[in-house]
Design a protein around this motif. Structure first.
Motif, PDB file in Angstrom:
ATOM      1  N   THR A  20      28.919   4.207  -0.118  1.00 27.69           N
ATOM      2  CA  THR A  20      28.203   3.075  -0.643  1.00 27.69           C
ATOM      3  C   THR A  20      29.137   2.297  -1.550  1.00 27.69           C
ATOM      4  O   THR A  20      29.555   0.754  -1.671  1.00 27.69           O
ATOM      5  CB  THR A  20      27.037   3.501  -0.737  1.00 27.69           C
ATOM      6  N   GLU A  21      29.718   2.651  -3.118  1.00 40.83           N
ATOM      7  CA  GLU A  21      29.937   1.829  -4.127  1.00 40.83           C
ATOM      8  C   GLU A  21      31.182   1.843  -3.621  1.00 40.83           C
ATOM      9  O   GLU A  21      31.544   0.236  -3.784  1.00 40.83           O
ATOM     10  CB  GLU A  21      30.291   3.578  -4.779  1.00 40.83           C
ATOM     11  N   SER A  22      32.202   2.056  -2.740  1.00 42.97           N
ATOM     12  CA  SER A  22      33.208   1.542  -2.023  1.00 42.97           C
ATOM     13  C   SER A  22      33.645   0.184  -1.497  1.00 42.97           C
ATOM     14  O   SER A  22      33.950  -0.545  -1.818  1.00 42.97           O
ATOM     15  CB  SER A  22      34.362   2.869  -1.524  1.00 42.97           C
ATOM     16  N   ASP A  24      30.472  -1.416  -0.757  1.00 41.30           N
ATOM     17  CA  ASP A  24      29.798  -2.514  -1.484  1.00 41.30           C
ATOM     18  C   ASP A  24      30.555  -3.366  -2.703  1.00 41.30           C
ATOM     19  O   ASP A  24      30.079  -4.880  -2.966  1.00 41.30           O
ATOM     20  CB  ASP A  24      29.136  -1.955  -2.284  1.00 41.30           C
ATOM     21  N   ASN A  25      31.364  -3.024  -2.544  1.00 41.84           N
ATOM     22  CA  ASN A  25      32.966  -3.463  -4.209  1.00 41.84           C
ATOM     23  C   ASN A  25      34.049  -4.008  -3.546  1.00 41.84           C
ATOM     24  O   ASN A  25      34.270  -4.417  -4.437  1.00 41.84           O
ATOM     25  CB  ASN A  25      33.031  -2.445  -5.370  1.00 41.84           C
ATOM     26  N   THR A  26      34.094  -4.029  -2.193  1.00 41.40           N
ATOM     27  CA  THR A  26      34.989  -4.856  -1.462  1.00 41.40           C
ATOM     28  C   THR A  26      34.844  -5.986  -1.377  1.00 41.40           C
ATOM     29  O   THR A  26      33.739  -7.355  -1.021  1.00 41.40           O
ATOM     30  CB  THR A  26      35.247  -4.045  -0.697  1.00 41.40           C
ATOM     31  N   PRO A  27      35.794  -7.420  -1.826  1.00 39.03           N
ATOM     32  CA  PRO A  27      35.020  -8.050  -1.683  1.00 39.03           C
ATOM     33  C   PRO A  27      35.226  -9.089   0.001  1.00 39.03           C
ATOM     34  O   PRO A  27      35.786  -8.256   0.281  1.00 39.03           O
ATOM     35  CB  PRO A  27      36.530  -8.869  -2.490  1.00 39.03           C
ATOM     36  N   TYR A  30      29.903  -8.554   3.193  1.00 38.35           N
ATOM     37  CA  TYR A  30      28.329  -9.263   2.816  1.00 38.35           C
ATOM     38  C   TYR A  30      27.243  -7.769   3.864  1.00 38.35           C
ATOM     39  O   TYR A  30      26.232  -8.156   2.726  1.00 38.35           O
ATOM     40  CB  TYR A  30      28.028 -10.015   3.110  1.00 38.35           C
ATOM     41  N   ALA A  57      38.676   0.841   1.771  1.00 39.13           N
ATOM     42  CA  ALA A  57      37.911   0.990   0.859  1.00 39.13           C
ATOM     43  C   ALA A  57      36.654   2.794   1.529  1.00 39.13           C
ATOM     44  O   ALA A  57      36.461   3.357   0.955  1.00 39.13           O
ATOM     45  CB  ALA A  57      36.719  -0.350   0.777  1.00 39.13           C
ATOM     46  N   THR A  60      39.570   5.137   0.745  1.00 41.84           N
ATOM     47  CA  THR A  60      38.865   5.329  -1.289  1.00 41.84           C
ATOM     48  C   THR A  60      37.697   6.385  -0.929  1.00 41.84           C
ATOM     49  O   THR A  60      38.038   7.357  -2.527  1.00 41.84           O
ATOM     50  CB  THR A  60      39.198   3.680  -1.875  1.00 41.84           C
TER      51      THR A  60
END
Length: 70
Positions: A20-22, A24-27, A30, A57, A60
């Motif tokens: 989730t974090e990886s 959610d933080n990928t530009p 959406y 992502a 990672t």
């Protein structure tokens, strides 16, 4: 905006939490979801991110992703 699909080894809710974090933080991402009921564990991503960015992502977070036809 496009929709990309990936075959993954994200198997359960704990795995989803781990990525989730990886994701959610990928530009450019959406919205995303993983169909853990599908045998191929399909990750569906909506947005402007490249497939390479999504794969990176997921990697990672310690998982694998291979793009499939949407």
């Amino acid at each position: 905006m496009s929709t990309l699909k990936f075959k993954t080894n994200i198997k359960c809710g704990g795995c989803v939490s781990a990525v989730t974090e990886s994701l959610d933080n990928t530009p450019g991402i959406y919205n995303w979801q993983v169909d853990t009921n599908n045998p191929d564990k399909i990750l569906t991503v909506e947005g402007d991110a490249t497939s390479e960015a999504v794969i990176k992502a997921v990697q990672t977070a310690g998982y694998t992703a291979t793009e499939v036809e949407a």
